[in-house]
Design a protein around this motif. Structure first.
Motif, PDB file in Angstrom:
ATOM      1  N   UNK A 104      -7.649  -4.011   0.443  1.00  0.00           N
ATOM      2  CA  UNK A 104      -7.504  -2.578   0.682  1.00  0.00           C
ATOM      3  C   UNK A 104      -6.659  -2.324   1.914  1.00  0.00           C
ATOM      4  N   UNK A 105      -6.595  -1.050   2.310  1.00  0.00           N
ATOM      5  CA  UNK A 105      -5.710  -0.691   3.419  1.00  0.00           C
ATOM      6  C   UNK A 105      -6.486  -0.252   4.654  1.00  0.00           C
ATOM      7  N   UNK A 106      -5.823  -0.422   5.805  1.00  0.00           N
ATOM      8  CA  UNK A 106      -6.406  -0.094   7.104  1.00  0.00           C
ATOM      9  C   UNK A 106      -5.433   0.777   7.883  1.00  0.00           C
ATOM     10  N   UNK A 107      -5.908   1.809   8.553  1.00  0.00           N
ATOM     11  CA  UNK A 107      -5.002   2.668   9.337  1.00  0.00           C
ATOM     12  C   UNK A 107      -4.572   1.964  10.615  1.00  0.00           C
ATOM     13  N   UNK A 108      -3.449   2.376  11.188  1.00  0.00           N
ATOM     14  CA  UNK A 108      -3.052   1.822  12.487  1.00  0.00           C
ATOM     15  C   UNK A 108      -4.043   2.226  13.570  1.00  0.00           C
ATOM     16  N   UNK A 109      -4.061   1.462  14.676  1.00  0.00           N
ATOM     17  CA  UNK A 109      -5.013   1.712  15.738  1.00  0.00           C
ATOM     18  C   UNK A 109      -4.693   2.950  16.545  1.00  0.00           C
ATOM     19  N   UNK A 110      -5.629   3.344  17.378  1.00  0.00           N
ATOM     20  CA  UNK A 110      -5.454   4.529  18.214  1.00  0.00           C
ATOM     21  C   UNK A 110      -4.470   4.302  19.347  1.00  0.00           C
TER      22      UNK A 110
END
Length: 294
Positions: A121-127
């Motif tokens: 699956x996919x993961x968002x970029x970090x803060x």
């Protein structure tokens, strides 16, 4: 055909030639759009047939070392074995959630010894950095997963690279350079895991069912070709009308008085005065009668 009409006919022939060339170009572009529409229709039909099919064993669709049959893309299969979390990678620059996200790739060793790459699956970029803040760990021990088979992606042609632990595309040969030997005929897009982990990446959305604009573009190119001929026809008809009006004007005889020299066209002021028509009343008539009696 008169000498005057000959240049016009040549020009009209040139107009028609241009319209024909334009129509040929439109036909080529229209056929190209029809072809793309047919390809898109086949893709949508393939997804409709395979996406929600019942899962089968991997060996029924993919023999060891074989390439995935294009007709089996998106078919669900069941895998049993263990994840190899130490060899997991991230593929970067994936469009999800309106951002350049990541996808988690983890090799999965089957009970028969083969290793299949699983996209969890996919993961968002970090803060505060581009890499994800947290990468969920896959389940440990014996796991049963269901995945949809996808062919590997092409290697980047622009020389793109990635940081250690990442890859620019899901090219199975490129991934195998970092993970070790893999089944390079296909990889699996995760559907479910048993046992389910506490946390997991976001599920990748199903493929779009939008047929695309190809059919409408194809029809537009056909209309452009027809409009080209209609425009040329309008130009020719309008030019012929103007020439006909000019010819009619040339055939009308000019009155002799208009063609006589200015010296010959002298005006008699008395005759001009008498020829003028002006309103008369009774007083004026009586005044004229008295003048005549004198």
């Amino acid at each position: 055909m008169s000498a005057r009409e000959t240049p016009a006919a040549a020009r009209w022939a040139m107009y028609v030639g241009v319209a024909i060339l334009f129509a040929i170009a439109c036909a080529f572009l229209s056929n190209w759009q029809f072809s793309r529409n047919a390809e898109r229709t086949e893709q949508l039909q393939l997804v409709e047939n395979n996406y929600d099919a019942a899962p089968v064993a991997l060996e029924q669709l993919l023999a060891p070392g074989a390439e995935l049959d294009p007709a089996d893309e998106w078919r669900p299969v069941t895998l049993e074995g263990r994840y190899l979390p130490d060899d997991q990678l991230l593929v970067r620059n994936r469009a999800h959630g309106g951002s350049a996200a990541y996808e988690q790739l983890v090799p999965f060793r089957l009970d028969d010894g083969r290793v299949v790459l699983v996209d969890r699956g996919w993961l968002p970029p970090g803060n505060s950095q581009s890499a994800p803040d947290e990468i969920p760990a896959p389940p440990t021990g014996e796991v049963t997963v269901e995945v949809r088979l996808r062919p590997g992606e092409a290697a980047p042609t622009s020389g793109r690279s990635a940081e250690p632990g990442q890859v620019p595309t899901i090219n199975l040969g490129l991934v195998a350079e970092q993970t070790g030997p893999l089944e390079e005929g296909a990889y699996g897009l995760l559907m479910s895991e048993t046992p389910a982990p506490a946390t997991a990446p976001f599920t990748i959305d199903p493929p779009s069912n939008d047929p695309g604009p190809y059919l409408s573009y194809a029809i537009q190119w056909i209309l452009f070709a027809v409009m080209g001929f209609a425009f040329i026809g309008y130009v020719i008809v309008n030019e012929r009308r103007l020439r006909r009006e000019d010819a009619e004007d040339d055939s009308v005889p000019v009155p002799a008085a208009e063609t006589a020299p200015k010296e010959a066209r002298r005006v008699d002021p008395v005759a001009l005065h008498r020829s003028r028509k002006r309103p008369r009343d009774r007083d004026a008539d009586d005044e004229d009668a008295l003048l005549d009696a004198r």
